[in-house]
Write a protein that holds these residues in place. Sequence first.
Motif, short mmCIF file in Angstrom:
data_model
loop_
_atom_site.label_atom_id
_atom_site.label_comp_id
_atom_site.label_asym_id
_atom_site.label_seq_id
_atom_site.Cartn_x
_atom_site.Cartn_y
_atom_site.Cartn_z
N LYS A 11 0.82 -1.22 0.00
CA LYS A 11 0.00 0.00 0.00
C LYS A 11 0.85 1.27 0.00
CE LYS A 11 -3.56 -2.35 2.70
NZ LYS A 11 -3.91 -2.63 4.08
N PHE A 12 2.16 1.11 0.22
CA PHE A 12 3.00 2.31 0.36
C PHE A 12 3.21 3.03 -0.96
CE2 PHE A 12 7.19 4.23 -0.18
CZ PHE A 12 7.11 5.22 0.78
N HIS A 13 3.12 4.35 -0.92
CA HIS A 13 3.69 5.15 -2.00
C HIS A 13 4.23 6.44 -1.40
CE1 HIS A 13 -0.44 6.74 -1.92
NE2 HIS A 13 0.12 7.87 -2.24
N CYS A 14 5.33 6.89 -1.97
CA CYS A 14 5.97 8.12 -1.48
C CYS A 14 5.07 9.31 -1.79
CB CYS A 14 7.31 8.29 -2.18
SG CYS A 14 8.07 9.89 -1.87
N ILE A 15 4.86 10.17 -0.78
CA ILE A 15 3.98 11.32 -1.00
C ILE A 15 4.78 12.57 -1.42
CG2 ILE A 15 2.00 10.54 0.33
CD1 ILE A 15 3.12 11.94 2.76
N ILE A 21 7.95 15.38 6.54
CA ILE A 21 9.34 15.24 7.04
C ILE A 21 10.12 14.51 5.96
CG2 ILE A 21 10.75 14.65 9.04
CD1 ILE A 21 8.28 13.91 10.58
N THR A 22 10.48 15.22 4.91
CA THR A 22 11.13 14.54 3.78
C THR A 22 12.42 13.85 4.20
OG1 THR A 22 12.17 14.88 1.64
CG2 THR A 22 12.22 16.74 3.14
N CYS A 23 12.70 12.74 3.53
CA CYS A 23 13.93 12.00 3.83
C CYS A 23 15.14 12.63 3.15
CB CYS A 23 13.77 10.54 3.40
SG CYS A 23 13.20 10.33 1.71
N CYS A 24 14.91 13.71 2.41
CA CYS A 24 16.01 14.33 1.66
C CYS A 24 16.69 15.43 2.48
CB CYS A 24 15.49 14.92 0.35
SG CYS A 24 14.55 13.76 -0.62
N ILE A 102 15.49 2.47 -2.87
CA ILE A 102 14.70 1.51 -2.08
C ILE A 102 14.03 2.14 -0.86
CG2 ILE A 102 16.10 -0.45 -2.83
CD1 ILE A 102 17.10 -0.57 0.10
N PHE A 103 14.54 3.26 -0.35
CA PHE A 103 13.96 3.84 0.86
C PHE A 103 12.46 4.06 0.70
CE2 PHE A 103 12.56 7.19 3.62
CZ PHE A 103 13.12 6.83 4.81
N PRO A 104 11.63 3.70 1.69
CA PRO A 104 11.94 3.18 3.04
C PRO A 104 11.80 1.68 3.14
CG PRO A 104 9.66 3.90 2.96
CD PRO A 104 10.19 4.05 1.57
N ARG A 105 12.09 0.98 2.03
CA ARG A 105 11.95 -0.48 2.06
C ARG A 105 13.18 -1.12 2.67
NH1 ARG A 105 10.35 1.81 -2.40
NH2 ARG A 105 8.17 1.61 -3.01
N CYS A 121 11.07 5.25 9.49
CA CYS A 121 11.71 6.56 9.24
C CYS A 121 10.91 7.43 8.29
CB CYS A 121 13.09 6.35 8.63
SG CYS A 121 14.14 5.25 9.54
N CYS A 122 9.79 6.96 7.80
CA CYS A 122 9.01 7.67 6.78
C CYS A 122 7.59 7.92 7.29
CB CYS A 122 9.00 6.83 5.50
SG CYS A 122 7.73 7.29 4.32
N PRO A 123 7.13 9.16 7.26
CA PRO A 123 5.78 9.44 7.78
C PRO A 123 4.66 8.74 7.02
CG PRO A 123 6.75 11.39 6.74
CD PRO A 123 7.83 10.37 6.84
S1 SF4 Z 1 10.09 10.34 3.92
FE1 SF4 Z 1 8.79 8.84 2.80
S2 SF4 Z 1 7.03 9.99 1.96
FE2 SF4 Z 1 8.61 11.48 2.60
S3 SF4 Z 1 9.80 11.92 0.73
FE3 SF4 Z 1 10.88 10.24 1.81
S4 SF4 Z 1 10.02 8.30 1.01
FE4 SF4 Z 1 8.63 9.97 0.38
#
Ligand code: SF4
Length: 367
Positions: A11-15, A21-24, A102-105, A121-123
């Motif tokens: 069900k996950f998809h990056c928003i 709280i971006t992982c970047c 691969i993040f957050p897999r 680590c991913c909201p």
């Molecule tokens: S933390 Fe999760 S939802 Fe946010 S940008 Fe990174 S992968 Fe996407």
Amino acid sequence: MKHIHPDYYDKFHCIASACPITCCKEWKIAVDDGTNRQWKKLSPPDSVEEHKNNLSAYTCIKDGARVIRLDCRHNCPFLSDDKLCRLVTAYGDDVLSHTCTIFPRELQEYDTHTEESLMACCPAVIDLWRDNPIIFPADIPGTPLFLIRDKLIGLVQDTTLPPESALLEGFYILLELYRNEPVSCAQVHEYFSAQSLKELHFAMTDIHIPEADTVDECNELLQDLAVNYRKEGLYTGYLQDVLKETPDGSWQNFSDMLACYDVLIRNYLANEFYSDLLSPDDSGRNLEHMVIQYQWIIIEYTAIRQSLFHIWNDSGGQLSYENVRDYMVILSRMTGYDDDDIRTYLENSFERLIWEWGYAALIVGRY
Ligand code: SF4
């Protein structure tokens, strides 16, 4: 090779640009050798503020690994103002490093199968855990280590036990198994039998730990975890609200409020057990790795809980879902060490690498 994963995984998809709280930003984004070779031949997109010869020039070596050098705001230099990745916009997904792809897999490749899960680590992952208990794959190998993990997950998903009780009862059994290695599946079943659990639970109801001691110790643990991040100026927006004197509010009232997030907390703990208690590297080895990882999960959880105690205390007894999610994400990022670093941290911070049960009881507390 069979791939298995918990029910939420697909069900996950990056928003992306909607991510709170971006992982970047604010952490080490690894760049593997293959990606770095490719990056040496690619120019940065024009929109990148500081222009360098090639993409590799935006990396550096930190703590022995190649990572993207963050800018003065601790952001990835490829993160655009609208929180999109400039590299993906210019070159497509294939240009990304393995970590970013691969993040957050999280993948664990065992001899018999591959396990997939998602990290806290991913909201957007936390959002998936908010409402319903996670269903984990049932078809796991019938070895003692997999069985122990399965039983520990079952314990923390048992809603007749508060998460704290489940954590402590699980740790007690884990220590017993560790001291009695090698253990068979029959012994594991016996330790986790309804009768054994009932007796253990009854014995633990007699143990009383002053709440003030738990709160003081957790406050110190949280400060210790944050020392290096503070020095580097990372996560300041979150840490400034929780690195303080021990809150003076009622622990019991806070615990009652936290119980509103019971499903999420159990999911968080169960997922940590699933993804971290076992490692393909220790297949067939002893239980020490599992005990160490379990201790680390206790530290992570108590640090999240202590942070939320501060937030609740300072906001007049309020605790929003976003508060809980954000501190789960931030503390998970802060404690996302590899196995060797976890061992080193524990060896340097505690008298013994493997704790007495009583120390876990002190920081977990009971309510
Ligand atoms: S933390 Fe999760 S939802 Fe946010 S940008 Fe990174 S992968 Fe996407």
